[in-house]
Design a protein around this motif. Structure first.
Motif, PDB file in Angstrom:
ATOM      1  N   LEU A 132       0.823  -1.208   0.000  1.00 22.11           N
ATOM      2  CA  LEU A 132       0.000   0.000   0.000  1.00 22.11           C
ATOM      3  C   LEU A 132       0.859   1.261   0.000  1.00 22.11           C
ATOM      4  O   LEU A 132       0.537   2.241  -0.676  1.00 22.11           O
ATOM      5  CB  LEU A 132      -0.935   0.001   1.204  1.00 22.11           C
ATOM      6  N   LEU A 135       2.038   1.696  -3.531  1.00 21.49           N
ATOM      7  CA  LEU A 135       0.958   2.103  -4.432  1.00 21.49           C
ATOM      8  C   LEU A 135       0.537   3.544  -4.200  1.00 21.49           C
ATOM      9  O   LEU A 135       0.436   4.341  -5.142  1.00 21.49           O
ATOM     10  CB  LEU A 135      -0.246   1.172  -4.245  1.00 21.49           C
ATOM     11  N   VAL A 136       0.291   3.904  -2.963  1.00 21.10           N
ATOM     12  CA  VAL A 136      -0.198   5.248  -2.647  1.00 21.10           C
ATOM     13  C   VAL A 136       0.840   6.308  -3.004  1.00 21.10           C
ATOM     14  O   VAL A 136       0.490   7.436  -3.378  1.00 21.10           O
ATOM     15  CB  VAL A 136      -0.608   5.342  -1.167  1.00 21.10           C
ATOM     16  N   VAL A 229      -5.428   6.750  -8.879  1.00 23.71           N
ATOM     17  CA  VAL A 229      -5.781   5.575  -8.087  1.00 23.71           C
ATOM     18  C   VAL A 229      -5.158   5.657  -6.693  1.00 23.71           C
ATOM     19  O   VAL A 229      -5.734   5.165  -5.718  1.00 23.71           O
ATOM     20  CB  VAL A 229      -5.333   4.269  -8.799  1.00 23.71           C
ATOM     21  N   SER A 230      -4.007   6.342  -6.586  1.00 16.73           N
ATOM     22  CA  SER A 230      -3.313   6.403  -5.298  1.00 16.73           C
ATOM     23  C   SER A 230      -4.078   7.205  -4.250  1.00 16.73           C
ATOM     24  O   SER A 230      -4.368   6.691  -3.165  1.00 16.73           O
ATOM     25  CB  SER A 230      -1.907   6.961  -5.507  1.00 16.73           C
ATOM     26  N   VAL A 233      -7.213   5.336  -3.345  1.00 17.17           N
ATOM     27  CA  VAL A 233      -6.986   4.233  -2.402  1.00 17.17           C
ATOM     28  C   VAL A 233      -6.841   4.774  -0.985  1.00 17.17           C
ATOM     29  O   VAL A 233      -7.411   4.236  -0.030  1.00 17.17           O
ATOM     30  CB  VAL A 233      -5.733   3.424  -2.806  1.00 17.17           C
ATOM     31  N   MET A 234      -6.083   5.860  -0.827  1.00 14.02           N
ATOM     32  CA  MET A 234      -5.921   6.459   0.492  1.00 14.02           C
ATOM     33  C   MET A 234      -7.261   6.945   1.039  1.00 14.02           C
ATOM     34  O   MET A 234      -7.568   6.755   2.227  1.00 14.02           O
ATOM     35  CB  MET A 234      -4.920   7.611   0.447  1.00 14.02           C
ATOM     36  N   PHE A 236     -10.181   5.730   0.340  1.00 11.43           N
ATOM     37  CA  PHE A 236     -10.942   4.539   0.739  1.00 11.43           C
ATOM     38  C   PHE A 236     -10.457   4.027   2.099  1.00 11.43           C
ATOM     39  O   PHE A 236     -11.268   3.692   2.972  1.00 11.43           O
ATOM     40  CB  PHE A 236     -10.797   3.434  -0.309  1.00 11.43           C
ATOM     41  N   LEU A 237      -9.150   3.969   2.283  1.00 10.75           N
ATOM     42  CA  LEU A 237      -8.613   3.482   3.554  1.00 10.75           C
ATOM     43  C   LEU A 237      -9.056   4.369   4.712  1.00 10.75           C
ATOM     44  O   LEU A 237      -9.387   3.880   5.798  1.00 10.75           O
ATOM     45  CB  LEU A 237      -7.084   3.442   3.490  1.00 10.75           C
ATOM     46  N   GLY A 241     -11.963   1.888   5.153  1.00  7.64           N
ATOM     47  CA  GLY A 241     -11.084   0.796   5.521  1.00  7.64           C
ATOM     48  C   GLY A 241     -10.672   0.830   6.978  1.00  7.64           C
ATOM     49  O   GLY A 241     -11.506   0.747   7.888  1.00  7.64           O
TER      50      GLY A 241
END
Length: 278
Positions: A132, A135-136, A229-230, A233-234, A236-237, A241
């Motif tokens: 992660l 990715l982030v 997307v990074s 994703v953060m 979402f977390l 998440g």
């Protein structure tokens, strides 16, 4: 035409691809080192501090290996912003956890281990967090290889980052002072920034990473659109998440929390007492 188009001759794709390997090595190296420390100390909560250190390590390594490719100003800017955020967070979490035992989250997680708790922790906690982090941090990595000089969007992103860091740091400091007062034991923190949002620290993280993404988009960094997307994703977390959603499930049964939630925005700041978005 925007330099977002793949194949822009000014962007060193070969160096960027090679740098991805170095950044992955940095991210997983931090997590593996932290895993060794956790085994020695007997608690896995130390990985929470490694989260911020991992981002700082990726930024610093990327800055070093991209020295012959990207614009110096942008490379230094994203490195300083990322490292400052990551190291502040790491220090704060380390201080907060000093003298405490294992985090209940990891106790519950490892209780589900089908076999060895040690290797289960390595796979599901450390390796996952390493992936992660890598990715982030992709926008930070891409920005380091962009050849053009800093533009307006980079400074706009820096401003967003600064607001985010202030929200996070001030929110953490307010909560620390509140908890340090014995008279507040058992009470819900509903003052300062915590009266405007139930999660000023998570909202701050949200702004930090969207700000860094804007810096990456500056001057049309190739691949920046895909790099969205990074921060997604953060986001979402933070909201669905391991951030807001997990914490609120833990807090749901606390006396006074339902009333606090009813009058306080769930994420985006909103005037106190008006509920706002959840």
């Amino acid at each position: 035409m925007s330099a977002l188009a793949a194949g822009d001759p000014g962007f060193d794709w070969q160096a960027f691809a090679g740098g991805l390997g170095w950044s992955a090595t940095a991210a997983f190296g931090v997590m593996l080192a932290t895993f060794a420390v956790a085994l020695r100390k007997g608690v896995h909560r130390v990985v929470d501090s490694a989260w911020g250190i991992g981002f700082a390590a990726v930024a610093l390594v990327t800055c070093a290996v991209s020295a012959d490719s990207g614009d110096t100003g942008r490379r230094v800017l994203v490195t300083v912003l990322t490292a400052a955020w990551g190291l502040r967070l790491a220090v704060h979490i380390a201080r907060r956890g000093r003298g405490h035992g294992e985090d209940p989250r990891y106790e519950r997680l490892l209780a589900k281990a089908p076999g060895s708790r040690t290797w289960y922790a390595l796979r599901t906690v450390y390796c996952l967090q390493g992936a992660l982090v890598w990715l982030v941090s992709l926008p930070v990595q891409a920005a380091s290889y962009a050849p053009g000089p800093l533009g307006v969007l980079a400074w706009a992103g820096t401003a967003v980052w600064a607001v985010g860091l202030c929200f996070e740091a001030v929110g953490d400091a307010q909560l620390t002072r509140f908890k340090a007062d014995p008279g507040h034991r058992g009470r819900i923190m509903d003052r300062g920034l915590w009266a405007w949002t139930r999660h000023p620290n998570y909202f701050g993280d949200f702004l930090v990473w969207w700000g860094l993404y804007l810096v990456a988009c500056d001057a049309g960094v190739p691949g920046a659109a895909a790099g969205a997307v990074s921060p997604l994703v953060m986001t979402f977390l933070l909201t669905r998440g391991s951030g807001k959603a997990l914490l609120e499930r833990h807090m749901a049964g606390r006396p006074g929390y339902a009333e606090y939630a009813a009058r306080t925005s769930g994420f985006f700041p909103w005037p106190p007492g008006r509920g706002g978005p959840t």
